[in-house]
Design an enzyme around this catalytic site. Structure first.
Site, PDB file in Angstrom:
ATOM      1  N   ARG A  75       0.776  -1.241   0.028  1.00  0.00           N
ATOM      2  CA  ARG A  75       0.110  -0.020  -0.080  1.00  0.00           C
ATOM      3  C   ARG A  75       0.854   1.205   0.089  1.00  0.00           C
ATOM      4  NH1 ARG A  75      -3.709   0.399   4.947  1.00  0.00           N
ATOM      5  NH2 ARG A  75      -4.919  -1.311   3.967  1.00  0.00           N
ATOM      6  N   ARG A 144      -1.283   7.472   9.313  1.00  0.00           N
ATOM      7  CA  ARG A 144      -1.655   6.751   7.929  1.00  0.00           C
ATOM      8  C   ARG A 144      -1.834   7.963   6.889  1.00  0.00           C
ATOM      9  NH1 ARG A 144      -3.591   1.408   8.267  1.00  0.00           N
ATOM     10  NH2 ARG A 144      -2.555   0.629   9.991  1.00  0.00           N
ATOM     11  N   LYS A 209      -2.846   1.986  14.738  1.00  0.00           N
ATOM     12  CA  LYS A 209      -2.825   2.803  13.511  1.00  0.00           C
ATOM     13  C   LYS A 209      -3.595   4.332  13.833  1.00  0.00           C
ATOM     14  CE  LYS A 209      -5.603   0.076  11.344  1.00  0.00           C
ATOM     15  NZ  LYS A 209      -6.645  -0.513  10.368  1.00  0.00           N
ATOM     16  N   LYS A 211      -5.355   7.885  12.103  1.00  0.00           N
ATOM     17  CA  LYS A 211      -5.909   8.525  10.823  1.00  0.00           C
ATOM     18  C   LYS A 211      -6.144   9.962  10.981  1.00  0.00           C
ATOM     19  CE  LYS A 211      -7.146   3.975   9.259  1.00  0.00           C
ATOM     20  NZ  LYS A 211      -8.336   3.074   8.594  1.00  0.00           N
ATOM     21  N   CYS A 430     -15.376  -2.784  -0.194  1.00  0.00           N
ATOM     22  CA  CYS A 430     -14.197  -3.206   0.448  1.00  0.00           C
ATOM     23  C   CYS A 430     -13.313  -4.200  -0.536  1.00  0.00           C
ATOM     24  CB  CYS A 430     -13.995  -3.580   1.949  1.00  0.00           C
ATOM     25  SG  CYS A 430     -14.491  -5.152   2.355  1.00  0.00           S
ATOM     26  N   CYS A 436      -7.787 -10.382   1.309  1.00  0.00           N
ATOM     27  CA  CYS A 436      -7.894 -10.028   2.946  1.00  0.00           C
ATOM     28  C   CYS A 436      -8.004 -11.035   3.704  1.00  0.00           C
ATOM     29  CB  CYS A 436      -9.197  -9.126   3.073  1.00  0.00           C
ATOM     30  SG  CYS A 436      -9.161  -8.471   4.740  1.00  0.00           S
ATOM     31  N   CYS A 475     -16.023  -7.904   6.399  1.00  0.00           N
ATOM     32  CA  CYS A 475     -16.161  -8.123   7.755  1.00  0.00           C
ATOM     33  C   CYS A 475     -16.329  -6.751   8.712  1.00  0.00           C
ATOM     34  CB  CYS A 475     -15.008  -8.713   8.329  1.00  0.00           C
ATOM     35  SG  CYS A 475     -13.397  -7.451   8.543  1.00  0.00           S
ATOM     36  N   CYS A 479     -13.456  -0.988   6.721  1.00  0.00           N
ATOM     37  CA  CYS A 479     -12.835  -0.524   5.723  1.00  0.00           C
ATOM     38  C   CYS A 479     -13.648   0.370   4.569  1.00  0.00           C
ATOM     39  CB  CYS A 479     -11.969  -1.505   4.911  1.00  0.00           C
ATOM     40  SG  CYS A 479     -10.803  -2.426   6.309  1.00  0.00           S
TER      41      CYS A 479
END
Ligand code: SRM
Ligand code: SF4
Length: 571
Positions: A75, A144, A209, A211, A430, A436, A475, A479
């Site tokens: 990514r 991120r 993470k 953001k 997603c 994934c 899930c 995302c």
């Protein structure tokens, strides 16, 4: 740094890694195995990569006594989603050479490469860097990709947002030299013992993470409030007078674990334009020091804000900021501007927002998005911008070139704004299977057939012109930001989904669960009944989510249940 309780295993991995070096380089050079160690798996995330395997073939291969098909996802970080034409064209070549020949636009305005083999990791990331792009901090416990409004409008408002995103991204990027050693072949530098390697993060980086989104209330096209930190720019006309600082957004949760939940950021403070970076750094430091380092499921800033309370959070933030911050200013109601189709930039030129289903740049059947985009970008040298709804914008186009570009794209079967329904254009799915590792059910691969079913329902109920956001996830991690859509469809177990309703088009309200364990084939039936209730009772131009909020999600659900008596998932 010491932590209360027992720190998670990741904290030890970071601590021992010599600022993210670990044994990444040596392990990637060892081609006697396609795999990497657990520590390298964790550390690679900071460098923008996930190690995984093809989930489609894993079971069959296991039965046949074969090992899984191991592969990496890479990514990039691409602040504000901006790329030059040359950079785009180089990436378009690299996916053919080192990945599965598709670029994948993410919900955070950047690209992912899928199915990268171990031997391709160093060459691919090396080449991305030669194109003056990076993957550093694409994933991992750091800040991120910083996202902002992608519209290339040439006015002060958009210039401020774009410049702010670059400034924040540069300031909060990891400073370790490890990245350049591993991927760019640079020598390890000896800075001496006094050099502070990571002045903001320290050797443990963030607990999780982190953001940031930077935007304005007039255009919340990237769902700012779902970020750990939303910086909301406030303008008097074109003049910036400061930013509201909102903390604690985040969407990840687990089904059946009420201790995990989605949350929208709370506006807590206001800062002057010159304090943007200090404000962001202060929030990062607050989360660095107070985020839960023992339990990664409880480690995001949203849990600190929710559990310690707004008063504590504001006071503690003031401490990091160095003085008391003003309270957040009142804001106008959030709106979302449509950036698809042809739009004037304000300098005599135009930009074209092109819908890309699930962000997948691929030649598929009659629709050759990859080839069409390449030809247009090569010929017209248009800068490229990636949007948070997984679409692409081509910018700086003189009026005289509009027609030829439209024709060229259509010649490649590419559908533009006018060819597509509202449902299609505002449906985000997603990645999910097969790459994934977390997917419980399909998303991207079943999206298009589901969209056509929902399009038929919208026509049946004569609401096809109404704006509606539908978000589908494999899930509950969130995302595609399913919990702020008018409708959220979230993977529960193979082929089964939870359905949520009552978010809003403007991304300012969380939706609510209405049905659990709905088989994919019956998702249209569940939506049919609710869209029917909407069509019968809605006010003029009222969005589906707003209708549910006004009418009551419970009321919509109980009426829908009366029609859906034959289904197992209705109780
Ligand atoms: Fe995400 C994990 C894909 C945006 C919340 N996300 C993953 C992983 C890496 C799976 C994993 O951990 O093994 C997925 C890789 C799939 C693959 O095969 O490529 C993945 N996330 C994506 C992308 C590509 C979705 C897409 O279809 O575009 C988006 C990449 C964004 C980027 O460029 O940085 C993506 N992920 C998001 C967002 C939306 C956003 O940031 O605006 C969220 C919700 C907001 C949030 O962070 O709360 C999100 N992803 C998660 C979570 C839940 C985190 C949590 O706090 O619980 C995970 C799981 C985790 O971190 O443990 C996750
Ligand atoms: Fe994977 Fe779940 Fe994210 Fe979809 S929502 S990409 S299935 S982690």
């Amino acid at each position: 740094m010491t932590f209360g309780g027992k720190p998670s295993g990741n904290e030890g991995i970071k601590e021992k890694s010599d600022y993210l070096r670990g044994t990444i380089s040596a392990e990637l050079d060892d081609l006697s195995t396609p795999q990497v160690s657990d520590a390298t798996y964790e550390l690679l995330k900071f460098h923008g990569s996930y190690f995984g395997y093809d989930r489609d073939t894993a079971t069959e291969r296991k039965k046949a006594g074969l090992e899984k098909e191991y592969e990496f996802m890479v990514r990039m970080k691409c602040p504000a989603g901006r790329l030059t034409a040359e950079q785009y064209l180089r990436l378009d070549e690299l996916v053919g050479q080192y990945a599965n020949n598709t670029l994948r636009i993410t919900t955070r305005e950047t690209f992912q490469f899928h199915v990268v083999l171990k031997q391709s990791m160093k060459p691919l990331i090396g080449e991305i860097n030669k194109a003056l792009l990076s993957t550093l901090g694409g994933c991992g416990d750091v800040n991120r990709n910083v996202i902002t409004c992608p519209a290339p409008i040439k006015d002060n408002i958009h210039a401020v947002l774009e410049a702010g995103a670059y400034k924040l991204a540069a300031h909060l990027a990891p400073k370790t030299h490890a990245y350049h050693e591993i991927w760019c072949g640079e020598e390890k530098l000896n800075f001496g013992p006094d050099k502070v390697i990571e002045p903001i993060y320290g050797e443990h980086y963030m607990p999780r993470k982190f953001k940031i989104a930077l935007g304005q209330p007039e255009d919340n096209c990237m769902d700012m409030m779902t970020n750990d930190l939303a910086l909301i720019a406030l303008f008097n006309g074109q003049e910036l007078y400061g930013y509201n600082v909102a903390l604690g957004g985040g969407l990840g949760m687990n089904h059946n674990n009420a201790a995990t939940y989605p949350r929208l950021a709370t506006p807590l403070a206001f800062v002057k334009p010159e304090d943007l970076v200090n404000a962001a750094e202060s929030v990062v430091k607050l989360q660095r020091d107070h985020g839960d380092r023992n339990d990664r499921k409880h480690a995001r800033l949203k849990y600190v804000v929710q559990e310690k309370g707004l008063e504590w959070t504001k006071k503690t933030l003031d401490g990091y900021f160095g003085r008391e911050m003003e309270n957040a200013k009142p804001m106008p109601k959030f709106a979302v501007v449509d950036h698809q189709g042809w739009n004037e930039q304000g300098d005599g030129k135009w930009f074209l927002g092109i819908p890309v289903s699930s962000g997948r740049i691929i030649d598929r059947g009659e629709e050759c998005i990859k080839t069409g985009l390449r030809e247009v970008i090569k010929e017209y040298k248009t800068p490229v911008i990636l949007t948070a709804d997984q679409n692409i914008i081509l910018a700086d186009i003189p009026a005289g070139e509009k027609r030829a570009i439209t024709e060229k794209l259509k010649k490649h079967g590419i559908k533009l704004r006018e060819d597509l329904s509202e449902v299609y254009r505002n449906f985000i799915a997603c990645v999910a299977l097969p790459t994934c590792g977390k997917a419980l059910a399909e998303a991207e691969r079943v999206k298009l057939p589901l969209v056509s079913e929902i399009e038929k329902l919208m026509v049946k109920h004569q609401v096809e012109k109404e704006k509606i956001t539908i978000r589908m996830a494999g899930c509950p991690n969130g995302c595609p930001r399913p919990y702020v859509g008018d409708i959220g469809i979230v993977g529960r177990m193979p082929d089964h989904y939870v359905i949520y309703i009552g978010g809003d088009f403007e991304g300012t309200r969380l939706n609510k669960k209405v049905f659990d364990k709905v088989p994919l084939a019956e998702v249209p039936q569940a939506l049919d009944s609710m869209l029917g209730i909407y069509a019968k009772n809605k006010n003029l131009s009222e969005g589906f989510g707003d209708f549910c909020e006004r009418y009551g999600v419970e009321a919509v659900l109980s009426e829908a249940k009366k029609e859906l008596t034959n289904y197992k998932w209705v109780n």
